[in-house]
Design a protein around this motif. Structure first.
Motif, short mmCIF file in Angstrom:
data_model
loop_
_atom_site.label_atom_id
_atom_site.label_comp_id
_atom_site.label_asym_id
_atom_site.label_seq_id
_atom_site.Cartn_x
_atom_site.Cartn_y
_atom_site.Cartn_z
N ASP A 73 28.90 46.18 33.80
CA ASP A 73 27.88 45.84 32.80
C ASP A 73 27.42 47.05 32.00
OD1 ASP A 73 26.48 47.08 34.84
OD2 ASP A 73 24.84 45.64 34.87
N ILE A 74 28.07 48.20 32.21
CA ILE A 74 27.82 49.36 31.34
C ILE A 74 29.12 50.12 31.14
CG2 ILE A 74 27.01 50.74 33.32
CD1 ILE A 74 25.17 52.21 31.25
N ASP A 75 29.60 50.10 29.93
CA ASP A 75 30.78 50.86 29.52
C ASP A 75 30.82 50.83 28.00
OD1 ASP A 75 31.70 48.26 28.88
OD2 ASP A 75 33.77 48.77 29.42
N ASP A 76 31.88 51.37 27.41
CA ASP A 76 31.94 51.42 25.95
C ASP A 76 31.83 50.03 25.32
OD1 ASP A 76 32.28 54.12 26.18
OD2 ASP A 76 34.41 54.15 25.67
N LYS A 77 32.51 49.04 25.92
CA LYS A 77 32.52 47.70 25.32
C LYS A 77 31.16 47.02 25.39
CE LYS A 77 37.39 46.76 26.38
NZ LYS A 77 38.32 45.95 27.21
N THR A 78 30.53 47.04 26.56
CA THR A 78 29.24 46.36 26.69
C THR A 78 28.18 47.02 25.81
OG1 THR A 78 28.71 47.67 28.66
CG2 THR A 78 29.71 45.51 29.01
N ILE A 79 28.23 48.35 25.71
CA ILE A 79 27.27 49.07 24.87
C ILE A 79 27.51 48.74 23.40
CG2 ILE A 79 26.55 51.35 24.08
CD1 ILE A 79 27.09 52.33 26.97
N ARG A 80 28.78 48.75 22.99
CA ARG A 80 29.12 48.45 21.60
C ARG A 80 28.66 47.06 21.20
NH1 ARG A 80 34.83 48.54 21.68
NH2 ARG A 80 34.76 46.30 22.11
N GLU A 81 28.95 46.06 22.03
CA GLU A 81 28.64 44.68 21.67
C GLU A 81 27.15 44.38 21.76
OE1 GLU A 81 30.85 42.68 20.32
OE2 GLU A 81 32.33 44.31 20.54
N SER A 82 26.46 44.91 22.75
CA SER A 82 25.02 44.66 22.86
C SER A 82 24.28 45.33 21.72
CB SER A 82 24.49 45.15 24.21
OG SER A 82 24.63 46.55 24.35
N THR A 83 24.74 46.52 21.31
CA THR A 83 24.13 47.22 20.18
C THR A 83 24.33 46.43 18.90
OG1 THR A 83 24.46 49.38 21.23
CG2 THR A 83 24.09 49.36 18.85
N ALA A 84 25.55 45.92 18.70
CA ALA A 84 25.84 45.13 17.49
C ALA A 84 25.00 43.87 17.44
CB ALA A 84 27.33 44.79 17.44
N ALA A 85 24.72 43.30 18.62
CA ALA A 85 23.93 42.06 18.68
C ALA A 85 22.43 42.33 18.63
CB ALA A 85 24.28 41.30 19.96
N TYR A 115 28.90 40.84 44.56
CA TYR A 115 29.21 41.01 43.15
C TYR A 115 28.29 42.10 42.58
CZ TYR A 115 31.89 36.63 43.24
OH TYR A 115 32.81 35.65 43.51
N PRO A 116 28.57 43.36 42.87
CA PRO A 116 27.68 44.43 42.42
C PRO A 116 27.74 44.66 40.91
CG PRO A 116 29.65 45.35 43.40
CD PRO A 116 29.72 43.87 43.64
N ARG A 117 26.58 44.78 40.29
CA ARG A 117 26.49 45.21 38.90
C ARG A 117 26.51 46.73 38.88
NH1 ARG A 117 22.81 41.27 35.30
NH2 ARG A 117 23.13 42.97 33.84
N ALA A 118 27.28 47.29 37.99
CA ALA A 118 27.40 48.75 37.94
C ALA A 118 26.04 49.43 37.77
CB ALA A 118 28.34 49.15 36.80
N THR A 119 25.18 48.84 36.96
CA THR A 119 23.88 49.47 36.68
C THR A 119 22.97 49.50 37.90
OG1 THR A 119 23.14 47.34 35.78
CG2 THR A 119 23.86 49.02 34.21
N ASP A 120 23.31 48.76 38.96
CA ASP A 120 22.51 48.78 40.18
C ASP A 120 22.98 49.84 41.17
OD1 ASP A 120 20.89 46.71 39.29
OD2 ASP A 120 22.10 45.14 40.26
N TYR A 121 24.06 50.56 40.83
CA TYR A 121 24.63 51.54 41.76
C TYR A 121 24.72 52.95 41.16
CZ TYR A 121 25.64 47.94 45.16
OH TYR A 121 25.50 46.95 46.11
N ILE A 122 23.83 53.24 40.24
CA ILE A 122 23.82 54.57 39.62
C ILE A 122 23.61 55.69 40.64
CG2 ILE A 122 22.70 56.04 37.90
CD1 ILE A 122 24.38 53.80 36.67
N PRO A 123 22.67 55.55 41.60
CA PRO A 123 22.50 56.64 42.58
C PRO A 123 23.78 56.95 43.35
CG PRO A 123 20.62 55.15 42.65
CD PRO A 123 21.64 54.49 41.78
N GLN A 124 24.53 55.93 43.74
CA GLN A 124 25.77 56.16 44.47
C GLN A 124 26.81 56.86 43.58
OE1 GLN A 124 23.98 53.38 44.41
NE2 GLN A 124 23.79 52.55 46.50
N MET A 125 26.79 56.54 42.29
CA MET A 125 27.72 57.19 41.37
C MET A 125 27.38 58.66 41.18
SD MET A 125 27.93 54.06 38.63
CE MET A 125 28.11 52.38 39.25
N VAL A 126 26.09 58.94 41.06
CA VAL A 126 25.65 60.33 40.93
C VAL A 126 26.04 61.13 42.17
CG1 VAL A 126 23.61 61.82 40.78
CG2 VAL A 126 23.78 59.79 39.32
#
Length: 304
Positions: A73-85, A115-126
């Motif tokens: 739910d966060i990457d180039d595509k989702t950011i591009r399309e949500s911004t356009a909308a 079904y993990p959403r990427a935005t809910d796992y930012i601490p693990q990514m960091v």
């Protein structure tokens, strides 16, 4: 435990192998999920149905299955399309997450355990980025953090791609780049004007797409697990990058078996949103087709 041996084709070894999980009766399974910027087309759904058949086969063989399917739910595509909308990222992607689950239910796909959403796992990514920096696999440039594939000699073992032939040392910041293009890839994108960003121990920014899957799979299945699946289009560079960053951080093998579904072909070309030659499940239902007929069509030939 299965009474008869189960044999799976392992992309990593390029041969059929008898499947035995790390834990005797428990299979830990990671399945690449959708990028939730639009409705899934039936080529995407064919891969998800292959994974459903795999899950059911494992269960019928006597195994307990823990399945994880990520929601990007966060990457180039989702950011591009949500911004356009003109809609916030969370609200924009929620619409397509709900549509995705409606499609799964319509096609009678068994639900995964997670079904993990990427935005809910930012601490693990960091945390994973910090581990890679400490291990000498990552470097900083222009506010972003990149993985240096020259520090991982096994890069290319899944696909056979030889990174030394593909401009090693060149950096790739975007998340959509050419197949067989093995270059240093972004782990953490520095904050940019007009893009969502979060403050973190590695600086303001957001995760790269490849990082997301490694962090979520390891958080929910452990640093080693049994099976990783997806479409063949993800082998290079996405899954090669997953292996590099996961094994670079842990020093241990990541997934033991890798299974990949081939493309759904339309008039000689793979079905893809970028080509405009796709149908969604909703398109076919509107034409009066039965959901079970669609399911049967998509699983009626071997997944490879």
């Amino acid at each position: 435990m299965a009474e008869l041996p189960l044999r799976l084709y392992n992309t990593l070894t390029r041969r059929l192998e008898e499947f035995k999980p790390i834990e005797s009766d428990h299979v830990r399974l990671y399945t690449c999920g959708p990028t939730v910027y639009d409705y899934s087309h039936i080529g995407n759904l064919r891969t998800f149905l292959f994974e459903d058949v795999l899950r059911r086969t494992l269960e019928l063989s006597g195994f307990r299955v823990t399945q994880v399917m990520n929601l990007t739910d966060i990457d180039d595509k989702t950011i591009r399309e949500s911004t356009a909308a003109g809609v916030g990222l969370r609200d924009y992607t929620q619409k397509y997450i709900e549509a995705f689950f409606e499609d799964l239910d319509t096609l009678r796909v068994e639900r995964a355990e997670h079904y993990p959403r990427a935005t809910d796992y930012i601490p693990q990514m960091v945390e994973l980025v910090e581990r890679l920096e400490s291990a000498g696999h990552a470097y900083r440039s222009d506010g972003s953090i990149y993985y240096s594939i020259s520090t991982f000699p096994a890069y290319g073992k899944l696909s056979g791609v030889r990174p030394e032939e593909n401009l090693v040392g060149a950096r790739v910041d975007r998340e959509e780049y050419e197949k067989d293009d093995a270059r240093d890839f972004v782990l953490w994108k520095g904050a940019r004007e007009g893009e969502p960003a979060c403050e973190s121990a590695v600086g303001a920014g957001r995760p790269g797409w490849h990082l997301e899957c490694s962090a979520m799979s390891m958080a929910l299945l452990g640093e080693r697990f049994d099976i990783h699946t997806g479409g063949v289009d993800n082998i290079v560079p996405h899954l090669e990058n997953e292996i590099a960053q996961s094994e670079g951080a842990t020093g241990e093998p990541f997934a033991r078996f890798w299974l990949h579904a081939e493309h759904l072909v339309v008039e000689g070309e793979k079905m893809a949103k970028s080509k405009g030659n796709f149908f969604t499940l909703r398109d076919l239902l509107e034409k009066g087709h039965d959901p079970l007929a669609i399911r049967y069509l998509l699983i009626s030939v071997p997944y490879r």
